[in-house]
Design a protein around this motif. Structure first.
Motif, PDB file in Angstrom:
ATOM      1  N   ASP A 322      47.485  -9.927  55.927  1.00 47.95           N
ATOM      2  CA  ASP A 322      46.053  -9.664  55.778  1.00 47.95           C
ATOM      3  C   ASP A 322      45.753  -8.175  55.774  1.00 47.95           C
ATOM      4  OD1 ASP A 322      46.857  -9.618  58.501  1.00 47.95           O
ATOM      5  OD2 ASP A 322      44.769  -9.775  59.145  1.00 47.95           O
ATOM      6  N   LEU A 323      46.537  -7.406  56.550  1.00 46.94           N
ATOM      7  CA  LEU A 323      46.326  -5.958  56.584  1.00 46.94           C
ATOM      8  C   LEU A 323      46.829  -5.292  55.313  1.00 46.94           C
ATOM      9  CD1 LEU A 323      47.224  -5.162  60.303  1.00 46.94           C
ATOM     10  CD2 LEU A 323      44.975  -5.539  59.270  1.00 46.94           C
ATOM     11  N   PHE A 324      47.855  -5.863  54.714  1.00 50.04           N
ATOM     12  CA  PHE A 324      48.314  -5.282  53.454  1.00 50.04           C
ATOM     13  C   PHE A 324      47.261  -5.498  52.369  1.00 50.04           C
ATOM     14  CE2 PHE A 324      50.644  -4.638  49.563  1.00 50.04           C
ATOM     15  CZ  PHE A 324      51.434  -3.541  49.876  1.00 50.04           C
ATOM     16  N   VAL A 325      46.567  -6.635  52.421  1.00 47.67           N
ATOM     17  CA  VAL A 325      45.490  -6.881  51.458  1.00 47.67           C
ATOM     18  C   VAL A 325      44.405  -5.818  51.591  1.00 47.67           C
ATOM     19  CG1 VAL A 325      43.619  -8.446  50.836  1.00 47.67           C
ATOM     20  CG2 VAL A 325      45.908  -9.345  51.254  1.00 47.67           C
ATOM     21  N   SER A 326      44.052  -5.463  52.834  1.00 46.37           N
ATOM     22  CA  SER A 326      42.950  -4.521  53.052  1.00 46.37           C
ATOM     23  C   SER A 326      43.380  -3.067  52.933  1.00 46.37           C
ATOM     24  CB  SER A 326      42.325  -4.752  54.428  1.00 46.37           C
ATOM     25  OG  SER A 326      43.267  -4.534  55.466  1.00 46.37           O
ATOM     26  N   HIS A 327      44.657  -2.749  53.211  1.00 39.98           N
ATOM     27  CA  HIS A 327      45.088  -1.355  53.239  1.00 39.98           C
ATOM     28  C   HIS A 327      46.226  -1.016  52.270  1.00 39.98           C
ATOM     29  CE1 HIS A 327      42.867  -1.485  57.027  1.00 39.98           C
ATOM     30  NE2 HIS A 327      42.914  -0.167  57.061  1.00 39.98           N
ATOM     31  N   GLY A 328      46.861  -2.040  51.709  1.00 38.35           N
ATOM     32  CA  GLY A 328      48.037  -1.774  50.888  1.00 38.35           C
ATOM     33  C   GLY A 328      47.729  -1.416  49.451  1.00 38.35           C
ATOM     34  N   GLY A 329      46.642  -1.937  48.916  1.00 38.01           N
ATOM     35  CA  GLY A 329      46.319  -1.697  47.518  1.00 38.01           C
ATOM     36  C   GLY A 329      45.380  -0.524  47.339  1.00 38.01           C
ATOM     37  N   GLY A 330      45.000  -0.295  46.094  1.00 38.21           N
ATOM     38  CA  GLY A 330      44.036   0.753  45.797  1.00 38.21           C
ATOM     39  C   GLY A 330      44.533   2.132  46.198  1.00 38.21           C
ATOM     40  N   TYR A 331      43.574   2.982  46.533  1.00 36.90           N
ATOM     41  CA  TYR A 331      43.906   4.362  46.886  1.00 36.90           C
ATOM     42  C   TYR A 331      44.250   4.410  48.370  1.00 36.90           C
ATOM     43  CZ  TYR A 331      43.673   9.450  46.464  1.00 36.90           C
ATOM     44  OH  TYR A 331      43.972  10.797  46.436  1.00 36.90           O
ATOM     45  N   ASN A 332      45.433   3.902  48.692  1.00 37.42           N
ATOM     46  CA  ASN A 332      45.812   3.729  50.086  1.00 37.42           C
ATOM     47  C   ASN A 332      46.294   5.044  50.708  1.00 37.42           C
ATOM     48  OD1 ASN A 332      48.540   4.084  49.286  1.00 37.42           O
ATOM     49  ND2 ASN A 332      48.766   1.908  48.892  1.00 37.42           N
ATOM     50  N   ALA A 333      46.664   4.971  51.997  1.00 35.84           N
ATOM     51  CA  ALA A 333      47.051   6.169  52.744  1.00 35.84           C
ATOM     52  C   ALA A 333      48.273   6.854  52.137  1.00 35.84           C
ATOM     53  CB  ALA A 333      47.323   5.803  54.201  1.00 35.84           C
ATOM     54  N   GLN A 334      49.198   6.063  51.598  1.00 33.76           N
ATOM     55  CA  GLN A 334      50.388   6.652  50.978  1.00 33.76           C
ATOM     56  C   GLN A 334      50.004   7.513  49.776  1.00 33.76           C
ATOM     57  OE1 GLN A 334      52.816   4.157  48.465  1.00 33.76           O
ATOM     58  NE2 GLN A 334      54.685   4.843  49.470  1.00 33.76           N
ATOM     59  N   LYS A 335      49.176   6.961  48.882  1.00 33.77           N
ATOM     60  CA  LYS A 335      48.757   7.718  47.702  1.00 33.77           C
ATOM     61  C   LYS A 335      47.932   8.939  48.100  1.00 33.77           C
ATOM     62  CE  LYS A 335      48.718   3.603  44.744  1.00 33.77           C
ATOM     63  NZ  LYS A 335      47.849   2.660  43.985  1.00 33.77           N
ATOM     64  N   GLN A 336      47.069   8.768  49.096  1.00 36.39           N
ATOM     65  CA  GLN A 336      46.258   9.885  49.550  1.00 36.39           C
ATOM     66  C   GLN A 336      47.135  11.026  50.046  1.00 36.39           C
ATOM     67  OE1 GLN A 336      43.213   8.545  52.346  1.00 36.39           O
ATOM     68  NE2 GLN A 336      43.049   6.622  51.224  1.00 36.39           N
ATOM     69  N   ALA A 337      48.188  10.694  50.812  1.00 37.87           N
ATOM     70  CA  ALA A 337      49.064  11.731  51.357  1.00 37.87           C
ATOM     71  C   ALA A 337      49.799  12.471  50.250  1.00 37.87           C
ATOM     72  CB  ALA A 337      50.056  11.110  52.338  1.00 37.87           C
ATOM     73  N   PHE A 338      50.296  11.732  49.266  1.00 27.37           N
ATOM     74  CA  PHE A 338      51.046  12.382  48.182  1.00 27.37           C
ATOM     75  C   PHE A 338      50.118  13.157  47.249  1.00 27.37           C
ATOM     76  CE2 PHE A 338      54.485   9.884  49.748  1.00 27.37           C
ATOM     77  CZ  PHE A 338      55.639  10.491  49.299  1.00 27.37           C
ATOM     78  N   ASP A 339      48.863  12.737  47.152  1.00 27.64           N
ATOM     79  CA  ASP A 339      47.891  13.490  46.357  1.00 27.64           C
ATOM     80  C   ASP A 339      47.441  14.763  47.070  1.00 27.64           C
ATOM     81  OD1 ASP A 339      47.648  12.281  43.911  1.00 27.64           O
ATOM     82  OD2 ASP A 339      45.903  11.065  44.434  1.00 27.64           O
ATOM     83  N   ALA A 340      47.495  14.760  48.400  1.00 26.09           N
ATOM     84  CA  ALA A 340      46.945  15.864  49.183  1.00 26.09           C
ATOM     85  C   ALA A 340      47.978  16.908  49.573  1.00 26.09           C
ATOM     86  CB  ALA A 340      46.274  15.322  50.447  1.00 26.09           C
ATOM     87  N   VAL A 341      49.273  16.596  49.478  1.00 29.05           N
ATOM     88  CA  VAL A 341      50.292  17.544  49.907  1.00 29.05           C
ATOM     89  C   VAL A 341      50.172  18.841  49.108  1.00 29.05           C
ATOM     90  CG1 VAL A 341      52.094  16.718  48.314  1.00 29.05           C
ATOM     91  CG2 VAL A 341      52.736  17.780  50.494  1.00 29.05           C
ATOM     92  N   SER A 342      50.382  19.954  49.781  1.00 22.77           N
ATOM     93  CA  SER A 342      50.202  21.260  49.159  1.00 22.77           C
ATOM     94  C   SER A 342      51.507  22.035  49.102  1.00 22.77           C
ATOM     95  CB  SER A 342      49.147  22.064  49.933  1.00 22.77           C
ATOM     96  OG  SER A 342      47.906  21.401  49.931  1.00 22.77           O
ATOM     97  N   ASP A 343      51.428  23.186  48.466  1.00 25.34           N
ATOM     98  CA  ASP A 343      52.591  24.047  48.277  1.00 25.34           C
ATOM     99  C   ASP A 343      53.265  24.345  49.612  1.00 25.34           C
ATOM    100  OD1 ASP A 343      54.255  25.765  46.601  1.00 25.34           O
ATOM    101  OD2 ASP A 343      53.294  27.425  47.647  1.00 25.34           O
ATOM    102  N   GLY A 344      54.572  24.108  49.668  1.00 27.01           N
ATOM    103  CA  GLY A 344      55.337  24.434  50.861  1.00 27.01           C
ATOM    104  C   GLY A 344      55.280  23.415  51.965  1.00 27.01           C
ATOM    105  N   GLU A 345      54.587  22.284  51.751  1.00 24.15           N
ATOM    106  CA  GLU A 345      54.490  21.266  52.793  1.00 24.15           C
ATOM    107  C   GLU A 345      55.525  20.163  52.581  1.00 24.15           C
ATOM    108  OE1 GLU A 345      49.790  21.490  54.028  1.00 24.15           O
ATOM    109  OE2 GLU A 345      50.385  20.073  52.459  1.00 24.15           O
ATOM    110  N   ILE A 346      55.897  19.526  53.671  1.00 24.14           N
ATOM    111  CA  ILE A 346      56.854  18.425  53.651  1.00 24.14           C
ATOM    112  C   ILE A 346      56.157  17.169  54.168  1.00 24.14           C
ATOM    113  CG2 ILE A 346      58.982  17.509  54.664  1.00 24.14           C
ATOM    114  CD1 ILE A 346      59.960  20.426  54.889  1.00 24.14           C
ATOM    115  N   ILE A 347      56.194  16.103  53.383  1.00 21.55           N
ATOM    116  CA  ILE A 347      55.645  14.824  53.836  1.00 21.55           C
ATOM    117  C   ILE A 347      56.678  14.156  54.738  1.00 21.55           C
ATOM    118  CG2 ILE A 347      54.825  12.547  53.155  1.00 21.55           C
ATOM    119  CD1 ILE A 347      53.912  13.766  50.523  1.00 21.55           C
ATOM    120  N   VAL A 348      56.298  13.949  55.986  1.00 20.57           N
ATOM    121  CA  VAL A 348      57.176  13.281  56.957  1.00 20.57           C
ATOM    122  C   VAL A 348      56.607  11.886  57.201  1.00 20.57           C
ATOM    123  CG1 VAL A 348      58.254  13.387  59.224  1.00 20.57           C
ATOM    124  CG2 VAL A 348      57.680  15.509  58.006  1.00 20.57           C
ATOM    125  N   ILE A 349      57.438  10.870  56.966  1.00 22.16           N
ATOM    126  CA  ILE A 349      56.976   9.485  56.981  1.00 22.16           C
ATOM    127  C   ILE A 349      57.523   8.730  58.183  1.00 22.16           C
ATOM    128  CG2 ILE A 349      56.946   7.292  55.722  1.00 22.16           C
ATOM    129  CD1 ILE A 349      57.338   8.899  53.141  1.00 22.16           C
TER     130      ILE A 349
END
Length: 498
Positions: A322-349
């Motif tokens: 049920d949580l994947f339905v509400s948070h897994g699709g669309g512009y989810n946290a994963q996509k937001q993080a990869f869209d927001a990362v900036s020069d010289g930053e490392i995404i740590v998951i």
């Protein structure tokens, strides 16, 4: 489910728009808007607007004195023709007399005190203009309606009911299981992406049309300035913050907001951290009492890779359907993080060391690379391993795995303190990785630790030269006072020769 038949006296004709008994509005219904908001609801939710908020084409809407964020929302309005109570989805459309254009105006300055009810923010006089014409519902399909909005002649919204998360008949059927929809009632069916802020003098036009030439005509509303101040002794008064600005305008960028300044690495410090091995940095941190700074179990996809950058964090939680339905699709946290990362930053998951799913693939790696990211570290899996390696973005991961997120993970949130490979990582921490592993350096210690590690590396290199020359290890490794003095003498001589 049952439907009810009614006499002609209980029906609303499609060509007429009278003052409704009630107006029911949907919070979020278009996929484009949900993706913009970064959340997709599992079920529709609603709020009421007073009938006194109805306006008509050619009218005006007041932007109250002292407010900032008056936003338009072009919408398709359904006009109830015959009373509906506990109707099925299949029967729901037969209870609709007509379809028209609506503008669900809202004042974001008053949204926070309303806490979702929208009573003050959307209930003001004239904040629900409707019309001008009404399309006979029997002449159109609920899946083929188009909605367009213009501001000062520029097209800003253009979407169709094919993009709805919840179909129009479903909205009618759902509402009818809770209360009777009566003839003349209005359902506002939500707005697509493109809603934004308007100012005094702006002209907003909304039109609904369908194949075959059916159209509501353009609903025209002009924004005018209010002159009456709010009385703070009576209740909540307007207030805004950057979060409200971003929502009202549609994005932080549209609102003219700059992303919060993130600490970066000075060029000199980055160069030092690139030169020194992780083992040396680890030793210096240990001397300062920091023993739990290693992200364990991760390895570079490409041997010989060095990674240095500032942490930007992403957190996955264990998959729950049920949580994947509400948070897994669309512009989810994963996509937001990869869209927001900036020069010289490392995404740590944070993937909890779960090896049964990927946490990124080649598309996300490409996005991070295009944003100037210094790399990705995940204590989970990588999908498309060979393709990700070929991209050239430094990636340290626990394993490769072909499965997508939904097998094990829900992308939950980003830019917060996480745990990765047994180490706590905060946004802004310094991440350094090489063949020995990956470590986390508190920003306040980075320069000190880098200098100390480089100095230690120089001494270790001199010790290695002495061992290679045949000297015994006893007293030399580690150096006793005699050997330390010899090393200092060598250093001074090196400095004098430069």
């Amino acid at each position: 489910m049952t439907t009810h038949s009614h006499s002609a006296a209980e029906q609303t004709t499609p060509g007429a728009l009278s003052r409704p008994g009630k107006i029911v509005a949907v919070h979020l219904s278009y996929a484009s808007r949900a993706d913009q908001r970064g959340r997709r609801p599992e079920n529709p939710s609603y709020f009421f607007k007073p009938s006194s908020s109805v306006g008509s084409t050619g009218g005006t809407i007041e932007k109250p004195l002292g407010t900032e964020l008056l936003a338009f929302e072009g919408e398709i309005a359904l006009v109830i023709g015959t009373a509906a109570r506990t109707v099925s989805i299949d029967a729901a459309w037969s209870h609709i007399a007509g379809v028209t254009a609506a503008n669900d105006f809202g004042l974001y300055d008053l949204r926070a005190p309303d806490k979702g009810s929208n009573v003050r923010s959307k209930g003001r006089d004239g904040y629900t203009p409707l019309g001008p014409g009404v399309i006979d519902a029997t002449s159109v399909s609920p899946t083929e309606l188009r909605l367009r909005t213009w501001v000062n002649g520029e097209l800003v919204q253009d979407d169709t009911t094919a993009d709805l998360i919840f179909s129009l008949p479903r909205l009618v059927a759902d509402l009818s299981q809770h209360f009777t929809l009566e003839p003349g009632d209005i359902i506002l069916t939500g707005t697509p992406a493109g809603s934004s802020v308007v100012s005094t003098g702006d002209v907003v036009e909304v039109e609904v049309d369908a194949p075959g030439g059916h159209t509501s005509g353009r609903l025209v509303t002009t924004v005018v300035a209010g002159t009456t101040e709010f009385d703070s002794t009576l209740g909540s008064t307007p207030s805004v913050d950057d979060a409200q600005r971003a929502d009202a305008w549609g994005s932080p960028e549209a609102a003219g907001l700059k992303s919060a300044a993130r600490p970066g690495l000075a060029t000199e410090l980055r160069e030092k951290l690139t030169r020194v091995p992780v083992a040396g940095l680890s030793a210096q941190l240990r001397k300062r009492g920091l023993n739990n700074v290693s992200i364990d179990g991760v390895h570079a996809l490409t041997p010989g890779t060095k990674i240095v950058g500032v942490a930007r964090t992403l957190r996955f939680v264990p998959n729950r359907e049920d949580l994947f339905v509400s948070h897994g699709g669309g512009y989810n946290a994963q996509k937001q993080a990869f869209d927001a990362v900036s020069d010289g930053e490392i995404i740590v998951i944070e993937a909890r060391g779960e090896l049964g799913s990927g946490t990124l693939g080649d598309i996300l790696a490409l996005r991070a690379q295009s944003r100037g990211a210094a790399g990705v570290v995940t204590d989970g899996g990588v999908r498309d391993r060979d393709a990700v390696a070929d991209i050239g973005l430094p990636v340290f991961a626990a394993t490769a795995h072909p499965a997508v997120l939904g097998r094990r993970h829900v992308p939950w949130d980003h830019d917060l303190t996480i745990g990765c490979g047994g180490a706590t990582v905060q946004p802004g921490d310094i991440i350094v990785g090489d063949g020995d592993g990956v470590i986390v350096i508190p920003p306040a210690l980075a320069a000190e630790v880098a200098d100390a590690a480089l100095a230690q590396e120089e001494q270790d290199a001199w010790v290695a030269d002495q061992v290679a020359a045949g000297h015994a290890l006893d007293g030399l490794f580690p150096p006793n006072e005699e050997w330390k003095q010899k090393y200092e003498t060598w250093r001074q001589n090196q400095g004098a020769q430069q």
